[in-house]
Scaffold this motif. Structure first.
Motif, PDB file in Angstrom:
ATOM      1  N   TYR A  87      39.437  33.966  40.214  1.00 40.48           N
ATOM      2  CA  TYR A  87      39.092  35.246  39.611  1.00 40.48           C
ATOM      3  C   TYR A  87      39.512  35.290  38.161  1.00 40.48           C
ATOM      4  CZ  TYR A  87      43.940  36.954  40.374  1.00 40.48           C
ATOM      5  OH  TYR A  87      45.297  37.133  40.381  1.00 40.48           O
ATOM      6  N   ALA A  88      39.054  36.312  37.449  1.00 39.84           N
ATOM      7  CA  ALA A  88      39.392  36.487  36.045  1.00 39.84           C
ATOM      8  C   ALA A  88      40.478  37.551  35.943  1.00 39.84           C
ATOM      9  CB  ALA A  88      38.165  36.932  35.248  1.00 39.84           C
ATOM     10  N   SER A  89      41.522  37.282  35.118  1.00 39.12           N
ATOM     11  CA  SER A  89      42.607  38.234  34.926  1.00 39.12           C
ATOM     12  C   SER A  89      42.990  38.290  33.459  1.00 39.12           C
ATOM     13  CB  SER A  89      43.829  37.832  35.758  1.00 39.12           C
ATOM     14  OG  SER A  89      44.924  38.691  35.443  1.00 39.12           O
ATOM     15  N   SER A  90      43.352  39.502  33.004  1.00 38.18           N
ATOM     16  CA  SER A  90      43.742  39.674  31.604  1.00 38.18           C
ATOM     17  C   SER A  90      45.250  39.561  31.420  1.00 38.18           C
ATOM     18  CB  SER A  90      43.278  41.053  31.118  1.00 38.18           C
ATOM     19  OG  SER A  90      43.975  42.054  31.831  1.00 38.18           O
ATOM     20  N   ALA A  91      45.938  38.931  32.379  1.00 38.83           N
ATOM     21  CA  ALA A  91      47.403  38.868  32.323  1.00 38.83           C
ATOM     22  C   ALA A  91      47.913  38.275  31.015  1.00 38.83           C
ATOM     23  CB  ALA A  91      47.939  38.061  33.508  1.00 38.83           C
ATOM     24  N   SER A  92      47.150  37.355  30.424  1.00 37.53           N
ATOM     25  CA  SER A  92      47.602  36.694  29.190  1.00 37.53           C
ATOM     26  C   SER A  92      47.223  37.498  27.954  1.00 37.53           C
ATOM     27  CB  SER A  92      46.953  35.312  29.081  1.00 37.53           C
ATOM     28  OG  SER A  92      45.561  35.459  28.816  1.00 37.53           O
ATOM     29  N   GLY A  93      46.481  38.590  28.138  1.00 37.21           N
ATOM     30  CA  GLY A  93      45.980  39.353  26.990  1.00 37.21           C
ATOM     31  C   GLY A  93      44.473  39.192  26.837  1.00 37.21           C
ATOM     32  N   TYR A  94      43.952  38.078  27.347  1.00 39.71           N
ATOM     33  CA  TYR A  94      42.514  37.820  27.370  1.00 39.71           C
ATOM     34  C   TYR A  94      42.121  37.533  28.819  1.00 39.71           C
ATOM     35  CZ  TYR A  94      42.303  37.252  22.290  1.00 39.71           C
ATOM     36  OH  TYR A  94      42.335  37.470  20.939  1.00 39.71           O
ATOM     37  N   ALA A  95      40.903  37.904  29.223  1.00 37.89           N
ATOM     38  CA  ALA A  95      40.436  37.581  30.574  1.00 37.89           C
ATOM     39  C   ALA A  95      40.340  36.060  30.684  1.00 37.89           C
ATOM     40  CB  ALA A  95      39.076  38.216  30.830  1.00 37.89           C
ATOM     41  N   GLN A  96      41.091  35.457  31.629  1.00 37.24           N
ATOM     42  CA  GLN A  96      41.111  34.011  31.830  1.00 37.24           C
ATOM     43  C   GLN A  96      40.935  33.726  33.310  1.00 37.24           C
ATOM     44  OE1 GLN A  96      42.070  31.239  29.195  1.00 37.24           O
ATOM     45  NE2 GLN A  96      40.637  32.820  28.578  1.00 37.24           N
ATOM     46  N   ILE A  97      40.598  32.449  33.653  1.00 35.36           N
ATOM     47  CA  ILE A  97      40.304  32.099  35.045  1.00 35.36           C
ATOM     48  C   ILE A  97      41.588  31.671  35.756  1.00 35.36           C
ATOM     49  CG2 ILE A  97      38.843  30.723  36.556  1.00 35.36           C
ATOM     50  CD1 ILE A  97      37.295  32.464  34.556  1.00 35.36           C
ATOM     51  N   TYR A  98      41.803  32.240  36.954  1.00 33.25           N
ATOM     52  CA  TYR A  98      42.959  31.913  37.775  1.00 33.25           C
ATOM     53  C   TYR A  98      42.484  31.529  39.171  1.00 33.25           C
ATOM     54  CZ  TYR A  98      45.968  34.142  34.270  1.00 33.25           C
ATOM     55  OH  TYR A  98      46.638  34.464  33.115  1.00 33.25           O
ATOM     56  N   ALA A  99      43.337  30.767  39.907  1.00 30.53           N
ATOM     57  CA  ALA A  99      43.081  30.484  41.330  1.00 30.53           C
ATOM     58  C   ALA A  99      44.260  31.028  42.123  1.00 30.53           C
ATOM     59  CB  ALA A  99      42.925  28.988  41.572  1.00 30.53           C
ATOM     60  N   ALA A 100      44.014  31.423  43.361  1.00 29.99           N
ATOM     61  CA  ALA A 100      45.087  31.948  44.214  1.00 29.99           C
ATOM     62  C   ALA A 100      44.677  31.782  45.668  1.00 29.99           C
ATOM     63  CB  ALA A 100      45.333  33.424  43.907  1.00 29.99           C
ATOM     64  N   ASN A 101      45.662  31.931  46.562  1.00 26.97           N
ATOM     65  CA  ASN A 101      45.346  31.975  47.991  1.00 26.97           C
ATOM     66  C   ASN A 101      44.580  33.253  48.288  1.00 26.97           C
ATOM     67  OD1 ASN A 101      46.691  29.615  48.310  1.00 26.97           O
ATOM     68  ND2 ASN A 101      48.560  30.527  49.149  1.00 26.97           N
ATOM     69  N   LEU A 102      44.070  33.333  49.501  1.00 24.12           N
ATOM     70  CA  LEU A 102      43.252  34.470  49.899  1.00 24.12           C
ATOM     71  C   LEU A 102      44.011  35.795  49.820  1.00 24.12           C
ATOM     72  CD1 LEU A 102      40.395  34.465  50.695  1.00 24.12           C
ATOM     73  CD2 LEU A 102      41.043  34.250  53.073  1.00 24.12           C
ATOM     74  N   ASP A 103      45.355  35.741  49.893  1.00 31.23           N
ATOM     75  CA  ASP A 103      46.122  36.986  49.815  1.00 31.23           C
ATOM     76  C   ASP A 103      46.675  37.207  48.410  1.00 31.23           C
ATOM     77  OD1 ASP A 103      49.217  35.734  51.361  1.00 31.23           O
ATOM     78  OD2 ASP A 103      48.055  35.090  49.621  1.00 31.23           O
ATOM     79  N   GLY A 104      46.265  36.364  47.453  1.00 35.37           N
ATOM     80  CA  GLY A 104      46.699  36.555  46.069  1.00 35.37           C
ATOM     81  C   GLY A 104      47.938  35.769  45.698  1.00 35.37           C
ATOM     82  N   SER A 105      48.595  35.126  46.683  1.00 37.14           N
ATOM     83  CA  SER A 105      49.810  34.364  46.375  1.00 37.14           C
ATOM     84  C   SER A 105      49.425  33.001  45.810  1.00 37.14           C
ATOM     85  CB  SER A 105      50.643  34.203  47.648  1.00 37.14           C
ATOM     86  OG  SER A 105      49.909  33.468  48.614  1.00 37.14           O
ATOM     87  N   ASN A 106      50.452  32.224  45.384  1.00 44.36           N
ATOM     88  CA  ASN A 106      50.224  30.881  44.843  1.00 44.36           C
ATOM     89  C   ASN A 106      49.263  30.916  43.655  1.00 44.36           C
ATOM     90  OD1 ASN A 106      50.423  28.122  44.598  1.00 44.36           O
ATOM     91  ND2 ASN A 106      48.912  27.675  46.191  1.00 44.36           N
TER      92      ASN A 106
END
Lengths: 452, 257
Positions: free
Chosen positions: A280-299
């Motif tokens: 999914y895309a997240s703006s955690a860094s200040g810009y929308a970037q691509i992240y991967a995670a487990n189905l519950d959002g962990s890892n």
């Protein structure tokens, strides 16, 4: 060169170039659809007893499923012989090759005017409170009946229209399987509709029937994604405040837990082929970037690394390894690919216009996407691209905005959104741009995805 | 013999006389004198109710203050006080908060009759508050003064007109947070309709963040500014022309949801 020869030479050269260009333009499509389609004859079948009442629905469903697959050419019914064999014992061997048996010989179906390669036939009956379909598929090019039968099977359903349609769908699915085709019967299209006054997630059948509301957050819920096995739906919603990822079980309708990392924006989720991880895309860094995670959002792991807006990650369904995504890292939004570890970033579109909404074909080689190339800003059309060769093909031609293409599980059909009718509605089409069907008309409808 | 017979006749005659005299009804004896009749006294009348005390203390108050009614009543089985007090016991007290001068009437009813008594609470208006230095608008009114920042197409950098708008906004925000220390303000990022909805979520987010960074640099407390992107989901207009598109490419201030 002799002056007399210049013009013909030039003309020949021009034709050759045009033919080459046409071939290049269409290699992507040819790869998916093929250029040679076998011809099949599908006469109207009959039923005995109560089954006869439902044969109109049966025959419509059988013909339509086979025709819309895009795998076959349908031999026109008006050319069929008068006699239709309903079972193997009805066939007759002509005394001499070429003699017409009025429809009871294989050659009656293979020769003009029918000129079919295959014949689907059979009959239905009512038996023990059920409809029974006896269905056969014959290769009518074979010299004798013993070698001609490809498929012979019984199908059971309830003695009503629904039962008749069911056995027709099943028979059609088995016929298509002969050419490696998968039936779309039983698959679902998930989409967003605002017909209730809020954007919510809905589902429907591939022919637009059974439209059902799945969420009622009364907020803004958008951009659904479906897991490869069809059991889970992920989408972006403002229901908890800032846009976040929500996961729903399609079987129970219940929310499944997902930890949204602290960010002003978490959006555009996509499932990995094993269905156990999410991109999914997240703006955690200040810009929308691509992240991967487990189905519950962990890892949680960050995949892309740029100071640019990057959204819509889509992982290759065949390899699980490369990702296509939308990025503004070179200017206007374009389609890029990268390895799953974030290395090897390459731009796929050529930098013109704006590109968005990539969707992988199940074959893992072709993507469908939206692009404004050749048109004004905002005028998106559906394109196909072979990722390895970068050859592309344009499927729509500015009939309004055409966006968010999504592949059917058969890899031959697309569902997409178009404003060609004046409002946002959902359409299906074959991957060569033909057989366009409108599925929705109530309210406005967006971002469809096609799942199992 | 004759003598005997004479004596017998005489005896019998005497006996007859005696018997006869015995059979004769006697005159009834005179009835006994009637008993002396008592005079029927009316029972003593029940005692009339008595309101020994009914007072309001203090009898003069400023509006908003309270006074206490006190009473002692005897010989009554139903005691009420008007003006909202209602039924009360024989003796007691009650605080009252009249807005204006009010006369409370206690009514005591018993077998002996009814009696009422009044007590008045004088209410004076409180002294006027000191005149405020200036009328203070509420948070919503203060927010209306905040100007939106506008952006170029596909851009989130602060251009000159946005710079001057946000500079004014910084001063307004600092004073808003001084006057409303618990307020948190949301900066919304919006886009025009032309790009894809997905990319516009990211672009709207950049616009909100960009505006926030600018304000924080000018001293607005960062922890009081939240950001949210609406992409192209909440346009202020829907026409397909540059005038409407520009109106939508904005950072906007709100109190959130």
């Amino acid at each position: 060169m002799n002056k007399k020869l210049i013009l013909p030479t030039f003309a020949a050269l021009l034709s050759a170039i045009l033919a080459a260009l046409w071939a290049q333009e269409n290699t992507v499509i040819i790869k998916l659809i093929g250029s040679q389609k076998p011809a099949i004859a599908v006469p109207d079948l009959h039923g005995s007893g109560a089954a006869q009442n439902f044969m109109s629905a049966f025959n419509d469903t059988l013909f339509s499923d086979l025709q819309s697959s895009g795998l076959l050419t349908m031999a026109p019914k008006g050319m069929y012989p008068l006699q239709v064999p309903q079972r193997p014992e009805d066939f007759r061997q002509p005394p001499r090759p070429g003699t017409s048996m009025g429809g009871l010989a294989l050659s009656d179906w293979a020769s003009p005017p029918v000129s079919a390669n295959y014949l689907a036939t059979g009959y239905t009956a009512e038996q023990n409170g059920q409809i029974v379909l006896y269905g056969w598929l014959f290769d009518v090019g074979q010299p004798n009946l013993a070698n001609a039968q490809i498929l012979g099977k019984r199908y059971f359903g309830s003695v009503d229209e629904a039962g008749a349609r069911l056995v027709a769908h099943q028979f059609a699915a088995d016929i298509l399987a002969h050419w490696g085709g998968t039936s779309l019967f039983g698959t679902k299209i998930y989409f967003i509709s605002n017909r209730t006054g809020h954007k919510e997630v809905w589902s429907m059948d591939p022919d637009g029937s059974n439209q059902k509301q799945l969420t009622s957050f009364k907020s803004i819920s958008i951009m659904p994604a479906i897991s490869p096995d069809g059991s889970k739906l992920a989408f972006t919603s403002y229901a908890s405040g800032n846009p976040g990822i929500f996961i729903l079980s399609t079987e129970t309708g219940r929310r499944l837990p997902f930890y949204n990392q602290r960010a002003s924006l978490n959006a555009t989720p996509d499932f990995m082929p094993d269905g156990k991880q999410i991109l999914y895309a997240s703006s955690a860094s200040g810009y929308a970037q691509i992240y991967a995670a487990n189905l519950d959002g962990s890892n949680l792991r960050r995949i892309s690394s740029s100071r640019a807006i990057e959204v819509e990650p889509k992982v290759n369904p065949k390899t699980g390894n490369d990702i296509v995504f939308v990025s503004g890292r070179t200017g206007p939004q374009q389609i890029f690919r990268m390895n799953f570890d974030g290395t090897g970033v390459e731009r796929l579109t050529n930098g013109e216009g704006e590109a968005s909404n990539p969707s992988w074909n199940p074959n893992g080689e072709v993507i469908a996407f939206s692009w404004t190339r050749g048109y004004a800003t905002g005028n998106f059309n559906i394109f196909l691209m072979d990722v390895a060769s970068r050859e592309y093909s344009q499927l729509t031609h500015s009939e309004g905005r055409n966006e968010n293409p999504s592949w059917a599980p058969d890899g031959r059909h697309l569902v997409f959104m178009s404003t060609r009718s004046g409002s946002h509605q959902i359409y299906t089409m074959l991957a060569d741009g033909t057989q366009v069907h409108q599925l929705t008309s109530a309210g406005n409808n967006w971002t469809p995805v096609w799942g199992k | 013999m004759l003598l005997k017979r004479k004596w017998s006749i005489i005896c019998i005659a005497i006996a007859l006389v005696v018997v006869a005299s015995g059979c004769k009804k006697k005159a009834p004896p005179p009835p006994p004198p009637p008993p002396p009749t008592k005079a029927v006294e009316a029972p003593p009348p029940p005692a009339a109710p008595d309101i020994a005390e009914f007072s309001a203390e203090p009898s003069s108050i400023e509006r908003g203050q309270s006074s206490t009614l006190k009473w002692t009543v005897t010989n009554a089985n139903q005691i009420t006080i008007d003006n909202g007090v209602g039924s009360v016991q024989a003796s007691g007290s009650r605080s009252v908060y009249p807005n204006e001068t009010t006369t409370y009437t206690l009514r005591a009813t018993g077998p002996g009759g009814t009696l009422s008594k009044s007590a008045t609470v004088n209410v004076t208006a409180p002294p006027p508050p000191p005149a405020p230095t200036a009328a203070k608008p509420n948070l919503g009114e203060r927010m209306n003064a905040l100007q939106d920042a506008y952006f170029d197409y596909d851009k989130s950098d602060i251009r000159d007109d946005a710079r001057s708008a946000l500079t004014k906004d910084a001063d307004l925000l600092k004073s808003i947070f001084q006057d409303f220390p618990d307020a948190a303000i949301t900066i919304e990022g919006h886009c025009d309709e032309r790009g894809s909805a997905e990319y516009n979520l990211g672009l709207g987010d950049r616009r909100a963040t960009s505006a926030k960074d600018f304000l924080v640099q000018l001293g607005v407390p960062a922890d009081k500014l939240k950001t949210i992107s609406y992409g192209k989901e909440r346009p202020v207009c829907t026409e397909s022309n540059e005038e409407c598109w520009q109106r939508n490419r904005r950072a906007h201030f709100s109190t959130g949801q």
